[in-house]
Design an enzyme around this catalytic site. Structure first.
Site: not given
Length: 743
Positions: A418, A584, A415, A511
Site C-alpha cells: 500500500e 484508507e 502493509h 492504508h
C-alpha cells in the site's frame, strides 16, 4: 555572570578553581561537598582542573549528561571529588526541569529509543537467500499537468486464458527466494553468490523479445512467458513464506520497440474484485522521458479487463488445512514511447525503504528542523532494518507547558504493497515540519509520534501484505511475541508509555484500499458511553469538509468486527484512545466534485496529509462551534438513515435508541480479513513467553506474603537458624588476622 580579575597571588589553575568555588557556593551546593572540594584543591593538575571546569559548566547549565560523562571519565583520577559531586548533582534515571525556581524531576527517555548516528543510514538488509541487483533505482517525482481520467470500458475487451510455459516461451524466471518455509537470516545485499541469469530456462530468445527484471527493492515479478509475438503472461511472486497475497506488482522492461502494441496479462491475482473493474489503469515510468522531458510516472493501458480465469491456487490455512482458491487475471495493452528504453510498470506509485531513508536523511541534515524533530530507531525488524520514529513538538515553554501537551500518533505502511500510504505520510510530515503558521501552532499544541514505515522488510522484498514472519502485522498488534513481530509490538508499547505520560487525542494509521475509490476512514463506535455517542464520527466528517473532492464520509465505517480485534485501530481503541482510525486511500482516484473520474497523483496523496493536519486544528479548536455543528449534522444523518434502512422513526423525545451497528455494514474489504494464526515454527513460542512472564507484585502484596511466610515457619527452626548465624559470625571473627600497621 561577572568574571573577577585574577589576583596576583594566584596562578591560572588556582584562579579557575576560585571562580568555580564561588559559583558553587552561590548555587547552594551541599556544604559538605564544597568543603571536600576545598580540602582537595591543593596540588591540582591541569587535567583535573579541566575536568572540574566542564563539571562546573554542567552545574551552571543543569546539564546532567555532562556531569555523568565527566564522572565516567575522571572517576579513577579524582575519586573523592567525583563521589561527593555525584551524590549531590546527578542521577542516571532522572532529569531535572525547573518551573521558575522549583526543580521538577522527570524520567529520562527509554533506552530502547536510541538516536540516529550522524553517519549515513545502514544498507538495506534482505533475506540471505534473496538475489538482489546492486544498481540503485531512483524515480523522479512528477505530477501530470492535468488529472488523468479513468479508463472507459468499450465492452469488447478480450479475456485471454492462461497458456502456461508448456505452450509458451519462458523469457524471465527467477527463484522465488524461499529455500525454507520461514525466515532464518539476513544480510545487506541479500545472497552472497553471483546473480543468476533470469532467462536460463528460456527455450529460445530473439532480438524482439522483451527483457524483464524485478530483483530490486520492492520488485516482485517471478515469471514472464511469451505466448504471442507481443503477448506476455506474467506471474507475480506471492508474499515471502506464504502461498497467497498477490496484488502489488512492480517490474522493469527493456528491449522494447516504440509504436508496437504489447499485451500484458497477470494470471495469479487472488482478489475477486478490483479497482481495475472501475476504470483504474496501471502506471508506466520511462527513464528516457524522465531524462529528456522531466516526466515521471503516468497512467497507461487500454483494453483493460479484470476477470476470473481457469487456474486455482492452493492456500494453507492455519498450517493444517489446505484450501483451493480461484485465481483472477488482469490484462491490458500498451505502447512504449521510445525504442530500447528502460521502463517500469507498477500497480501504484512505488515508495521504497531506500526512498524513506533518503527523505529522513534530508530531515536530519536540516538544522532548523532538528530543533523540533527528533529521529530515533524504535526497533529493528526481523531482518534487522531500522523502524524509525519521529518525535515532533516545539521545545519552548516550561515543564508544566510541555507536560500539558496532548499527543497524536500517526503510522503508515504496515502493509508493504500500500505505497499510497507512504505518500500520504510524506505529505503529512512536509506540512508538520514546515514554516506555516498552522504548522507552528500544531507543534506548539501537540507532541507527535510518527512511525513512517512499520513493515520495512515487506517493503524491501516486494510483499503486498505480510512481514517476513509470513503473517499480516495488522492482525497481530496484541501479540506477545516481541521477537517475531517487533514492529507492532514496540509500536503498541510506545503508545502505552505515551498514554501514561499524557492524553492521546488521535491515533491514525494510513492504508491503501484496492476495491473502493476515494479516501475514507474506519473507526470504532463508543457505544458504552452515551455521552460520547457519535463523537468518533466528528473527525472524519470534518475531514470530508476539508477535502470534499477526495474524502467520502459516506464510505466511512465504525463497526468493530471480531476479525479486526488484532488491528492497530482496534487495539489502540481498547487501550483508551477514543479517536482511533485507519485512513484508507484508494489505489485509483476520486468520484467526487470536480475530480470525479480521475486518478490520484502523488500530489493528491500528499495533500491528504495536509488535510489531516488542518482537520486536527479544527477538531481541537477551543471554540466548540464546529464540533457542535458536526454533531447536529451527524444526528440528522442518522435519523435519515434509520428511516431509509429500518423504516423506523426516532423516539418522541428526539433520542436515538437504535443501535448504530444495526444499520452499518462491516469494514471488511481485504482478502486477509481473517487471521491465519501463527506459523508452525512459532506455535510453541507463546507458551515459552507466557512461562517467562513474571507477575510483578506491589509492595503491599510483598509485605503480606512475607508476614504469611513468617507465621507458617516453625519457631524451633527460627531459633536454630539464629544460633547457626551467631556461631558462624564468631568463627569468622576468630579466623580474621589482626590488622597490620601501614608502613
Amino acid at each position: 555572570m561577572d568574571w573577577p580579575a585574577r589576583s596576583p597571588d594566584l596562578n591560572p589553575i588556582e584562579h579557575i578553581w576560585d571562580i568555580m568555588s564561588r559559583s558553587i557556593h552561590q548555587r547552594h551546593v551541599a556544604p559538605q561537598t564544597v568543603q571536600e572540594l576545598n580540602c582537595n584543591a591543593a596540588g591540582l593538575t591541569y587535567t583535573t582542573v579541566a575536568y572540574m571546569f566542564f563539571l562546573y559548566i554542567g552545574i551552571v547549565l543543569s546539564l546532567n549528561s555532562i556531569t555523568f560523562f565527566c564522572d565516567a571519565v575522571m572517576f579513577s583520577i579524582y575519586p573523592p571529588v567525583t563521589l561527593h559531586l555525584g551524590q549531590a548533582l546527578r542521577t542516571r534515571q532522572l532529569v531535572i526541569d525547573f518551573d521558575g525556581e522549583r526543580p521538577i524531576p522527570r524520567l529520562r527517555e527509554p533506552l530502547d529509543l536510541f538516536a540516529i548516528p550522524s553517519t549515513p543510514f545502514q544498507g538495506v538488509r534482505w533475506p540471505i537467500e534473496y538475489e538482489v541487483f546492486k544498481e540503485a533505482i531512483h524515480h523522479i517525482e512528477w505530477d501530470p499537468p492535468d488529472p488523468e481520467p479513468f479508463y472507459q470500458p468499450t465492452g469488447h475487451e478480450r479475456t485471454p486464458m492462461p497458456v502456461g510455459e508448456e505452450k509458451g516461451n519462458v523469457v524471465y524466471c527467477v527463484d522465488p527466494g524461499t529455500k525454507t518455509s520461514y525466515f532464518t537470516y539476513s544480510r545487506v545485499g541479500g545472497s552472497r553468490g553471483p546473480i543468476k541469469s533470469s532467462t536460463s530456462c528460456a527455450m529460445h530468445q530473439d532480438k524482439s523479445t522483451l527483457a524483464f527484471e524485478s530483483r530490486f527493492e520492492s520488485g516482485n515479478l517471478q515469471k514472464a512467458v511469451q505466448v504471442g509475438v507481443h503477448d506476455y503472461e506474467l506471474t507475480l511472486r506471492t508474499d515471502m513464506y506464504t502461498t497467497k497475497h498477490t496484488q502489488w506488482f512492480y517490474f522493469r522492461v527493456r528491449n522494447m520497440k516504440a509504436g508496437v502494441t504489447y499485451r500484458f496479462t497477470i494470471v495469479n491475482l487472488m482478489k475477486a474484485s478490483s479497482l481495475y473493474c472501475l476504470g483504474m489503469r496501471p502506471l508506466l515510468y520511462s527513464e528516457r522521458a524522465a531524462w529528456e522531458k522531466g516526466e515521471g510516472w503516468r497512467r497507461t493501458g487500454s483494453n483493460i479487463r479484470y476477470y476470473r480465469n481457469q487456474h486455482h491456487q492452493a492456500e494453507q490455512d492455519n498450517n493444517t488445512t489446505t484450501n483451493t482458491k480461484s485465481l483472477h487475471s488482469l490484462t491490458w495493452t500498451g505502447q512504449f514511447p521510445y525504442d530500447s528504453d528502460t521502463c517500469y510498470l507498477a500497480h501504484c506509485y512505488p515508495y521504497t525503504y531506500s526512498h524513506l531513508q533518503r527523505y529522513l536523511s534530508r530531515l536530519t541534515s536540516n538544522s532548523a528542523t532538528g530543533a523540533y524533530c527528533k529521529l530515533r530507531v524504535l526497533c529493528r525488524s526481523l531482518a534487522g532494518n531500522a523502524v524509525h520514529v519521529l518525535t515532533v513538538t516545539s521545545p519552548g515553554g516550561g515543564w508544566m507547558d510541555r507536560s500539558a501537551k496532548r499527543a497524536v500518533v500517526v503510522t503508515a505502511r504496515v502493509h508493504p504493497g500500500e505505497t499510497n500510504s507512504s505518500w500520504m505520510m510524506q505529505g503529512f510530515l512536509d506540512f508538520l515540519l514546515g514554516e506555516s503558521d498552522d504548522a507552528r501552532l500544531l507543534r506548539e499544541t501537540f507532541v507527535f509520534k510518527v512511525v513512517p514505515m512499520l513493515n520495512p522488510d515487506g517493503v524491501v522484498v516486494g510483499n503486498y501484505r505480510c512481514s517476513l514472519a509470513g503473517r499480516d502485522l495488522n492482525r497481530n498488534y496484541n501479540t506477545l511475541l516481541r521477537d517475531s513481530f517487533p514492529c507492532v509490538w514496540h509500536t503498541r508499547n510506545m503508545v502505552k508509555r505515551l498514554m501514561a505520560e499524557r492524553d492521546v487525542v488521535l491515533y491514525c494509521d494510513f492504508h491503501g484500499h484496492s476495491r473502493k475509490n476515494n479516501v475514507f476512514m474506519y473507526g470504532c463506535t463508543n457505544s458504552d458511553d452515551a455521552t460520547q455517542r457519535l463523537h468518533e464520527r466528528v473527525f472524519p466528517l470534518m475531514m470530508s469538509k476539508n477535502a470534499n473532492d477526495k474524502f467520502s464520509f459516506r464510505s466511512c465505517k465504525f463497526r468493530v468486527h471480531q476479525s479486526k480485534e488484532g488491528t492497530g485501530r482496534v487495539v489502540m481503541w481498547r487501550l483508551g484512545i477514543r479517536n482511533s482510525y485507519t485512513m484508507e486511500s484508494t489505489f485509483g482516484g476520486s468520484t467526487l466534485g470536480n475530480r470525479k473520474g480521475t486518478h490520484f497523483t502523488t500530489r493528491d496523496l500528499k495533500s491528504l496529509g495536509y488535510y489531516l493536519c488542518d482537520t486536527l486544528l479544527d477538531y481541537c479548536d477551543p471554540d466548540p462551534t464546529k464540533t457542535s455543528h458536526c454533531l447536529a449534522e451527524l444526528r440528522a444523518m442518522l435519523r435519515q438513515e434509520v428511516r431509509e434502512r429500518l423504516g423506523r422513526e426516532v423516539d418522541s423525545d428526539g433520542s436515538l435508541s437504535v443501535s448504530i451497528s444495526d444499520i452499518e455494514s462491516s469494514t471488511s474489504g481485504s482478502n486477509s480479513t481473517e487471521s491465519d494464526g501463527l506459523p508452525v515454527h512459532l506455535l510453541n513460542r507463546i507458551d515459552e513467553v507466557q512461562a517467562k512472564k513474571k507477575h510483578l507484585r506491589s509492595g503491599k502484596e510483598r509485605n503480606r506474603l512475607r508476614q504469611e511466610r513468617m507465621r507458617n515457619v516453625d519457631p524451633k527452626v527460627i531459633h536454630r537458624n539464629i544460633k547457626n548465624i551467631v556461631k558462624f559470625s564468631k568463627g569468622i571473627s576468630q579466623q580474621s588476622p589482626p590488622p597490620t600497621s601501614s608502613q
